[in-house]
Design an enzyme around this catalytic site. Sequence first.
Site, PDB file in Angstrom:
ATOM      1  CD  GLN A  21      -2.478   1.177   2.665  1.00  8.00           C
ATOM      2  OE1 GLN A  21      -2.157   0.464   3.611  1.00  8.00           O
ATOM      3  NE2 GLN A  21      -3.389   2.097   2.832  1.00  8.00           N
ATOM      4  CG  ASN A 355      -6.961   2.748   8.512  1.00 10.81           C
ATOM      5  OD1 ASN A 355      -5.976   2.977   9.350  1.00 10.81           O
ATOM      6  ND2 ASN A 355      -7.298   3.533   7.583  1.00 10.81           N
ATOM      7  CD1 TRP A 393     -12.956  -4.021   3.140  1.00 18.12           C
ATOM      8  CD2 TRP A 393     -14.355  -2.158   3.390  1.00 18.12           C
ATOM      9  NE1 TRP A 393     -14.353  -4.687   3.295  1.00 18.12           N
ATOM     10  CE2 TRP A 393     -15.043  -3.395   3.560  1.00 18.12           C
ATOM     11  CE3 TRP A 393     -15.120  -0.913   3.408  1.00 18.12           C
ATOM     12  CZ2 TRP A 393     -16.649  -3.463   3.681  1.00 18.12           C
ATOM     13  CZ3 TRP A 393     -16.444  -1.070   3.794  1.00 18.12           C
ATOM     14  CH2 TRP A 393     -17.037  -2.167   3.665  1.00 18.12           C
ATOM     15  CG  ASP A 394      -6.172   1.943   4.611  1.00 14.95           C
ATOM     16  OD1 ASP A 394      -6.437   3.281   5.046  1.00 14.95           O
ATOM     17  OD2 ASP A 394      -5.042   1.776   4.306  1.00 14.95           O
ATOM     18  CE1 TYR A 395     -10.614  -1.257  -0.912  1.00 12.34           C
ATOM     19  CE2 TYR A 395     -12.793  -1.154  -0.390  1.00 12.34           C
ATOM     20  CZ  TYR A 395     -11.832  -1.891  -0.913  1.00 12.34           C
ATOM     21  OH  TYR A 395     -12.110  -3.135  -1.237  1.00 12.34           O
TER      22      TYR A 395
END
Length: 715
Positions: A21, A355, A393-395
Site C-alpha cells: 500500500q 482502518n 477497508w482503508d479505501y
Amino acid sequence: MTHLLRSTALLALLAGPAFAQQADTPTPPAAPESAAPETDAPETPPPGATATEGSETPAEVEAPESPEDTASQDDSEPEPNAETAVVEVPAARPASDAKVPSPGTGWPSFHGQVSGAKYSPLTQITPENVGDMELAWRVETGDVSDGSGDLPATVWSATPIYANDMLYIGTPFYRVLALDPATGEEIWSYDTQSTLEALTQPALKNRGVAYWEAANPTEGEACQKIVYLGTMDARLFAMDADTGALCEDFADGGVLDVNQWNTVNDRWPLSLLQPPTIVGDHVIIGWAGNDWDWAEAPPGSVFSVNAQSGELEWTFDTIPEEIREKTGTANVWTAMSADEERGIVYLPVASPSPNYWGGNRTEDIPYATSTTALDVDTGEVIWSRQWVHHDIWDYDINSAPTLMDITVNGQEIPALMQATKMGFLFVVNRETGEDIWPIEERPVPAGTIEGERYAPTQPFPTTPAPLLDQSKMPDVWNIADIASFGECSELWSKLIYDGMYTAPTTEGEGAGAYPNSAGVVQWGGVGYDPENQIAVVNLSHVVQYIQLYEREEYDEINGEAGVGESGFHPQTGAPYGMSLKTAMNRWGMPCWEPPFGEIMAIDMTTGEPLWRKPFGMSQRYGFYMPEAWGSPTIGGPAITAGGLIFIGATMDGMVRAYDLKSGEELWSDLTEAPSVSNPAIYEHDGAEYVAFVSGGNSILKPSVGDMVSVYRLPR
C-alpha cells in the site's frame, strides 16, 4: 526487450513484486505499506470550516545499461441512493493577487496544473519524432539511503516544478535544489536541517515542492516568488525562489510549525510529505500520519494559510467535533486539485481510524473517504460525495480528482473524475457534485464482528465501467501454484470472499481483499487531454487478505519474534488487532494470474475505453518478466498536445512514451530505480523537455535512487 523465463524452476527463484500500500502509512518491509452505514453528506453538511483571524553542483552520471545488457447487517433502514451535500456555488471571481504561471511553457505545480490534468500544450515532441528523444542531462542529488546504515531508507516521489526559469526539486533529506532547466547545473540549494528520522513513515518520504508568485511583484522586495517545502516533522519552509533564502515575513522567520494545530490525540506529528496546493494566494495544507496502529489518532484537518505571511486563514475538520477524540485521521495526505475560476478546492479525504474496525465510530462521518469541495476563500463546504460508507477497508481517496470539461450527448459539462483504490472512476459535475452518469447505491454483504456497523449499500458508478472485476477473486496463477506445491490454491480455499466489500473477519485465513488498500489507482491519479477529451489511467491488480485478531490473541501473536514484520498492526485502543498480507507464495511470486498492471485511455464523451494494454515489466534480481504480464505501478501519466503519454511508474525502472491515440509504445529508457513520481514537461529556451525523478519505492522492489533524468530532441 522482453526477457522470457525458460522454466518453472527459474520462475520459482524469482521473488515477485513486493506489492503493498502507498497511503503514507508506515509498514514494515515484509508487509504491505500504506496497503449501520454512513450516509453521504446531509443536505446541510455538518460544520467543518473554522475561520481564523488572522553547495556543490550535482554530479553528472552515466546512464545504466539497458535490460538487454543486464456479520448481519444492523436493523436500520437501508441507506437511500447517494445524495450530494450542496451549498451555494461561488460565482467566478476576479483575479487574485497571485499570478498563475502559464502551463503552456511550464509545470508550476505537482500535476502541472491545479486541475490535476497533468497536461502540457507543447507540441514539439510528437509520435513521429519521440523515438529520437535523447538524454539532455542527468544528475544525482546524493540524498538517498537504502536503510542499511544509520538513516531510514528513502522513498522519493517528487515531481519537478518548472517555474521562474528554474527547475525546483525537493529531496527526501528535505533539501530544495534549484537547477538550470537546460543543463542541470545547480543555481542554489537550501537544506532545512530537518531531523532525518522515520517519525510517521517507515522511510524518509518527499513528493517535492510547491511554487507561488505575486501577480504584481514589489520591485526590490524579496519573496515575491516563493518555493515551499514540507518536512516529516510538520514544518513548512518558505524560500525566495530567486535566491533560496528563507522568507523572513512568512510565519516564524520563514518556517511554519503546522504541528501547533495538532491538539487532539497528538500521537505523532502532522507530516508534510505532499507539497501544499497553491490556489491564488492560498497555501492549502494537508498532512500524513501513522495509520493502522491506533484507534484514536489526530483527526483529519486541512489548513489554508496566506502565501506571503503564513497566517492561518481557515481550518476544515473532516470529523464531527463530538467524536474526534475517540477516532481520528480521515486526513488529506495526497494532492488536492482546484477550479481557480470558480474558487473551489477539492479534497480527496482518507478513511477514519482504526482502518479495519469501526466499532468506535458507528456515528456518521460524512466527509470520510469522500471528495469534498470547499470555497477556497472561506473553507466552507460547497458539496461532498462519500465514496465508501463506514470505511473498514482503508479505501482512502488517494489521488487528487482530475477536473475536465467534457461533452456528453452534445452538452458541455464542467466535470470531475475521482479515481479510487477500488478501481472506480466516479464522474460528477464539479460545480454541484451531481452525477454525470448514474452512480447507484447497491447492496453489499455484512460481516459478523460483534459491535461493528456494516453499511447495507455502497456507491457504484455505471460509467466508466470498473477498472477490474470486483465480484470475484482472480484465478490462481498456475505457475506460482505449481512452483509452491499448491500453496496458492490452498490459500484461496481458506479465504472468505464475497466481492470487494467483504468485511474483515477473524475466520479462516481472513477476508480476501480484491481490490484492496494497495490501490487499483494510486496517488499519481488520472491524466486528461482537454483537446481530444481523453483520460489516461494506469492501474494495478493486487490480491491481499485481511485478518482480525481478538486483542488477547493478537498480543500473544505479536510477541513472537519477527511476526511484527509480516503485516501485523495493533490498532491500539480497539478490541482487534489486524494483519494485511499480499497473496504470494513461498518464493514471493504473486498467487493471482497476470496482468499485474495496465494502462488505458478512455473517451470521456462516452466513458468507453479507447485502448487498454499491460504496462511495464515485473522484475527482480535482474530478470524481467514478459511484458504481457505487466507490472504494478506507482505514479501517474503526463500528456501532451503533441499526442503523447509520458510515464514511469513501473517496477522495471523504465520511463516510456506512448501514442495517446493508439497506445503504442514509442520510446523508452532505463533509469536506476523505479520512477514513482509523475513526470514534468516544460519548455525552456524554445526546447521541450521531459523530466523524470527515479527515487524508487520498496513497494515495487528494494531499489532506491536519487536520479533526475531530463530528455529532449537532439539540438
